[in-house]
Design a protein around this motif. Structure first.
Motif, PDB file in Angstrom:
ATOM      1  N   PHE A  32      21.779 -12.029 -73.601  1.00 18.21           N
ATOM      2  CA  PHE A  32      21.683 -11.101 -74.556  1.00 18.21           C
ATOM      3  C   PHE A  32      22.701 -10.149 -74.791  1.00 18.21           C
ATOM      4  N   VAL A  33      22.965  -9.410 -76.146  1.00 20.37           N
ATOM      5  CA  VAL A  33      24.134  -8.263 -75.895  1.00 20.37           C
ATOM      6  C   VAL A  33      23.639  -7.281 -76.844  1.00 20.37           C
ATOM      7  N   ALA A  34      23.798  -6.093 -76.402  1.00 20.89           N
ATOM      8  CA  ALA A  34      23.295  -4.806 -77.210  1.00 20.89           C
ATOM      9  C   ALA A  34      24.467  -3.992 -77.796  1.00 20.89           C
ATOM     10  N   GLY A  35      25.291  -3.243 -76.838  1.00 19.71           N
ATOM     11  CA  GLY A  35      26.577  -2.712 -77.563  1.00 19.71           C
ATOM     12  C   GLY A  35      27.653  -3.575 -77.045  1.00 19.71           C
ATOM     13  N   GLY A  36      27.441  -4.539 -76.208  1.00 16.86           N
ATOM     14  CA  GLY A  36      28.405  -5.166 -75.790  1.00 16.86           C
ATOM     15  C   GLY A  36      29.638  -4.721 -74.760  1.00 16.86           C
ATOM     16  N   LEU A  39      29.587  -5.933 -71.209  1.00 18.44           N
ATOM     17  CA  LEU A  39      30.065  -7.363 -71.065  1.00 18.44           C
ATOM     18  C   LEU A  39      31.337  -7.460 -71.421  1.00 18.44           C
ATOM     19  N   GLN A  40      32.060  -6.653 -72.286  1.00 18.07           N
ATOM     20  CA  GLN A  40      33.278  -6.658 -72.612  1.00 18.07           C
ATOM     21  C   GLN A  40      34.212  -6.345 -71.045  1.00 18.07           C
ATOM     22  N   LEU A  84      23.704   5.250 -76.253  1.00 12.89           N
ATOM     23  CA  LEU A  84      23.773   6.454 -75.201  1.00 12.89           C
ATOM     24  C   LEU A  84      24.197   7.899 -75.890  1.00 12.89           C
ATOM     25  N   ALA A 108      31.645   7.205 -69.609  1.00 13.30           N
ATOM     26  CA  ALA A 108      32.727   6.658 -70.466  1.00 13.30           C
ATOM     27  C   ALA A 108      33.129   7.842 -71.399  1.00 13.30           C
ATOM     28  N   LEU A 115      28.799   3.134 -78.926  1.00 12.31           N
ATOM     29  CA  LEU A 115      28.361   1.769 -78.723  1.00 12.31           C
ATOM     30  C   LEU A 115      27.342   1.446 -77.886  1.00 12.31           C
ATOM     31  N   GLY A 116      27.502   1.770 -76.755  1.00 13.28           N
ATOM     32  CA  GLY A 116      26.705   1.272 -75.596  1.00 13.28           C
ATOM     33  C   GLY A 116      25.387   1.696 -75.402  1.00 13.28           C
ATOM     34  N   SER A 166      13.941 -11.376 -68.564  1.00 12.68           N
ATOM     35  CA  SER A 166      13.163 -10.482 -69.316  1.00 12.68           C
ATOM     36  C   SER A 166      14.072  -9.615 -70.333  1.00 12.68           C
ATOM     37  N   LEU A 167      13.387  -9.180 -71.302  1.00 14.44           N
ATOM     38  CA  LEU A 167      13.805  -8.593 -72.599  1.00 14.44           C
ATOM     39  C   LEU A 167      13.439  -7.037 -72.525  1.00 14.44           C
ATOM     40  N   LYS A 188      28.697  12.795 -60.350  1.00 10.45           N
ATOM     41  CA  LYS A 188      29.272  11.740 -60.345  1.00 10.45           C
ATOM     42  C   LYS A 188      30.800  11.652 -59.993  1.00 10.45           C
ATOM     43  N   PHE A 195      37.278   2.019 -66.596  1.00 13.74           N
ATOM     44  CA  PHE A 195      35.929   1.792 -65.972  1.00 13.74           C
ATOM     45  C   PHE A 195      36.131   0.948 -64.570  1.00 13.74           C
TER      46      PHE A 195
HETATM   47  C1  LIG Z   1      36.013   1.918 -71.053  1.00 14.64           C
HETATM   48  C2  LIG Z   1      34.698   1.714 -70.688  1.00 14.64           C
HETATM   49  C3  LIG Z   1      34.084   2.720 -69.664  1.00 14.64           C
HETATM   50  C4  LIG Z   1      32.791   2.612 -69.312  1.00 14.64           C
HETATM   51  N1  LIG Z   1      32.554   3.436 -68.416  1.00 14.64           N
HETATM   52  C5  LIG Z   1      30.975   3.593 -67.995  1.00 14.64           C
HETATM   53  C6  LIG Z   1      30.658   4.487 -67.088  1.00 14.64           C
HETATM   54  O1  LIG Z   1      31.231   5.527 -66.668  1.00 14.64           O
HETATM   55  N2  LIG Z   1      29.348   4.387 -66.646  1.00 14.64           N
HETATM   56  C7  LIG Z   1      28.464   3.309 -66.819  1.00 14.64           C
HETATM   57  O2  LIG Z   1      27.440   3.258 -66.482  1.00 14.64           O
HETATM   58  N3  LIG Z   1      28.669   2.479 -67.690  1.00 14.64           N
HETATM   59  C8  LIG Z   1      30.269   2.590 -68.164  1.00 14.64           C
HETATM   60  N4  LIG Z   1      30.742   1.257 -68.992  1.00 14.64           N
HETATM   61  C9  LIG Z   1      29.717   0.156 -69.477  1.00 14.64           C
HETATM   62  C10 LIG Z   1      29.232   0.425 -70.526  1.00 14.64           C
HETATM   63  O3  LIG Z   1      29.469   1.100 -71.631  1.00 14.64           O
HETATM   64  C11 LIG Z   1      27.649   1.121 -70.191  1.00 14.64           C
HETATM   65  O4  LIG Z   1      26.986   0.581 -68.960  1.00 14.64           O
HETATM   66  C12 LIG Z   1      26.626   0.759 -71.334  1.00 14.64           C
HETATM   67  O5  LIG Z   1      25.373   1.600 -71.437  1.00 14.64           O
HETATM   68  C13 LIG Z   1      26.072  -0.632 -71.321  1.00 14.64           C
HETATM   69  O6  LIG Z   1      25.380  -0.691 -72.615  1.00 14.64           O
HETATM   70  P1  LIG Z   1      25.559  -1.959 -73.804  1.00 14.64           P
HETATM   71  O7  LIG Z   1      24.614  -1.698 -74.894  1.00 14.64           O
HETATM   72  O8  LIG Z   1      27.089  -1.847 -74.200  1.00 14.64           O
HETATM   73  O9  LIG Z   1      25.337  -3.245 -72.666  1.00 14.64           O
HETATM   74  P2  LIG Z   1      25.767  -4.810 -73.049  1.00 14.64           P
HETATM   75  O10 LIG Z   1      27.419  -4.927 -72.749  1.00 14.64           O
HETATM   76  O11 LIG Z   1      25.521  -5.266 -74.479  1.00 14.64           O
HETATM   77  O12 LIG Z   1      24.812  -5.427 -71.846  1.00 14.64           O
HETATM   78  C14 LIG Z   1      25.180  -5.192 -70.627  1.00 14.64           C
HETATM   79  C15 LIG Z   1      24.076  -6.253 -70.000  1.00 14.64           C
HETATM   80  O13 LIG Z   1      22.797  -6.083 -70.108  1.00 14.64           O
HETATM   81  C16 LIG Z   1      22.246  -6.871 -70.803  1.00 14.64           C
HETATM   82  N5  LIG Z   1      21.451  -6.417 -71.816  1.00 14.64           N
HETATM   83  C17 LIG Z   1      21.628  -5.629 -72.948  1.00 14.64           C
HETATM   84  N6  LIG Z   1      20.429  -5.188 -73.455  1.00 14.64           N
HETATM   85  C18 LIG Z   1      19.563  -5.883 -72.688  1.00 14.64           C
HETATM   86  C19 LIG Z   1      17.842  -5.789 -73.277  1.00 14.64           C
HETATM   87  N7  LIG Z   1      17.665  -4.959 -74.029  1.00 14.64           N
HETATM   88  N8  LIG Z   1      17.126  -6.473 -72.500  1.00 14.64           N
HETATM   89  C20 LIG Z   1      17.758  -7.333 -71.593  1.00 14.64           C
HETATM   90  N9  LIG Z   1      18.940  -7.512 -71.223  1.00 14.64           N
HETATM   91  C21 LIG Z   1      19.821  -6.588 -71.949  1.00 14.64           C
HETATM   92  C22 LIG Z   1      23.284  -7.931 -71.343  1.00 14.64           C
HETATM   93  O14 LIG Z   1      22.880  -9.357 -71.418  1.00 14.64           O
HETATM   94  C23 LIG Z   1      24.245  -7.764 -70.103  1.00 14.64           C
HETATM   95  O15 LIG Z   1      24.146  -8.647 -69.180  1.00 14.64           O
HETATM   96  C24 LIG Z   1      31.980   1.461 -69.564  1.00 14.64           C
HETATM   97  C25 LIG Z   1      32.342   0.463 -70.455  1.00 14.64           C
HETATM   98  C26 LIG Z   1      33.682   0.665 -70.846  1.00 14.64           C
HETATM   99  C27 LIG Z   1      34.333  -0.526 -71.971  1.00 14.64           C
END
Ligand SMILES: Cc1cc2nc3c(=O)[nH]c(=O)nc-3n(C[C@H](O)[C@H](O)[C@H](O)COP(=O)(O)OP(=O)(O)OC[C@H]3O[C@@H](n4cnc5c(N)ncnc54)[C@H](O)[C@@H]3O)c2cc1C
Length: 291
Positions: A32-36, A39-40, A84, A108, A115-116, A166-167, A188, A195
């Motif tokens: 699954f990908v939400a904001g990605g 995963l990036q 977020l 972040a 995006l996240g 689970s989703l 923190k 990151f």
């Molecule tokens: C430059 C940078 C700095 C960052 N700094 C921080 C930081 O300070 N603190 C922090 O906590 N994070 C940080 N992150 C990580 C990230 O941005 C956050 O954790 C963010 O909230 C992840 O959300 P996302 O939607 O992008 O998740 P995604 O990357 O889309 O998914 C994360 C994981 O969750 C799963 N997933 C997503 N949504 C669901 C769903 N609804 N149900 C089941 N599985 C799901 C995906 O399959 C994947 O395994 C950083 C990232 C970057 C690129």
């Protein structure tokens, strides 16, 4: 609908059942990908990406924040796909759960927070929003392929291998009295340039009665590659106590005894738990001075 990028195919289901069916179809070759954004960071480390990415972005029911009744209790509901930034700035979250707003502000940079999502932060199990959510006794709502279920976030995190199947659809914050206690903190400690995960992320809510006796304590610690967890021995130690030098000494020792974070190339286990103990003791002494 699907499009192909690099050598992964991106699927864009519009409801939970369709998303689930895709996951069932591709299983370990999918994610699954939400904001990605998380995963990036994994792919940048060289972890291979799956050949099927199931984007959740078109599932409208996963977005939004509202107040609703769940199992007979008034709750604040946050859809898993809520960004977020939208979460941190939402008036109801700022009013009813300031700790979560404060925590999100420390994740972040604004571009990543745009995006996240909150669901992604919780689903990968290491997100900095988790300590604040655990302090608030949050529950998660998830789809198991048939129905929506709810579970305490604390329990859900413990069974996370199972939960990869689970989703996550939303977070539920019970509107409890302790969300309004004034002695709340979210700290923190980490490097800001990239990151790399924090050294520690610590969150707490502590309340004293009029006689200066602690009658409520919720303490959570995580950070780095450590799934945040409650410090229940330390919480127990605090209940029915007045803050004094001896109590602070015992709190420090108990945290070292009960918190066992992992070491990594940057920080040892011992450094992480001492930073955690210092933060909590310093918050408690501030609370003691306020009496
Ligand atoms: C430059 C940078 C700095 C960052 N700094 C921080 C930081 O300070 N603190 C922090 O906590 N994070 C940080 N992150 C990580 C990230 O941005 C956050 O954790 C963010 O909230 C992840 O959300 P996302 O939607 O992008 O998740 P995604 O990357 O889309 O998914 C994360 C994981 O969750 C799963 N997933 C997503 N949504 C669901 C769903 N609804 N149900 C089941 N599985 C799901 C995906 O399959 C994947 O395994 C950083 C990232 C970057 C690129």
């Amino acid at each position: 609908m699907s499009i192909r990028i690099l050598d992964a195919k991106v699927w864009t289901p519009t409801d939970l059942k369709e998303a689930w069916a895709l996951r069932e179809r591709f299983r370990l070759q999918s994610s699954f990908v939400a904001g990605g954004t998380w995963l990036q960071t994994q792919w940048e480390k060289g972890i291979p990406y799956p050949s099927h990415l199931i984007s959740l972005e078109n599932i409208a029911e996963l977005e939004g924040v509202d107040q609703r009744e769940v199992n007979g209790k008034q709750c604040l509901y946050i859809g898993a796909l809520t960004k977020l930034n939208a979460c941190g700035q939402h008036p109801a979250i700022q009013k009813l759960c300031p700790l979560l707003s404060a925590g999100i502000q420390q994740i972040a940079a604004p571009a990543v927070r745009n995006l996240g999502t909150i669901g992604g932060n919780v689903a990968h199990g290491l997100g900095d929003a988790i300590p604040a959510l655990l302090t608030m006794d949050a529950e998660v709502l998830f789809f198991d392929g048939r129905i929506l279920k709810s579970e305490k976030l604390e329990h859900w995190l413990k069974g996370r291998k199972r939960n990869q199947e689970s989703l996550l659809t939303g977070i539920i914050l019970p509107e409890s009295q302790h969300s309004s206690f004034s002695n709340q903190f979210f700290k923190k400690v980490g490097r800001r340039e990239a990151f790399s995960g924090s050294v520690v992320t610590v969150s707490g809510v502590i309340s004293k009665n009029e006689a200066g006796v602690i009658d409520f304590a919720r303490l959570v610690a995580g950070g780095g590659e450590n799934t945040p967890k409650r410090l229940q021995e330390t919480e127990q130690l605090l209940i029915d106590q007045k803050i004094n030098f001896l109590l602070l000494k015992n709190v420090y020792k108990t945290i070292l005894h009960e918190f066992h974070p992992n070491s990594d190339v940057f920080y040892s286990n011992d450094y992480r738990r001492r930073v955690t103990a210092n933060i909590i003791v310093s918050e408690l002494s501030r609370l003691g001075e306020a009496s």
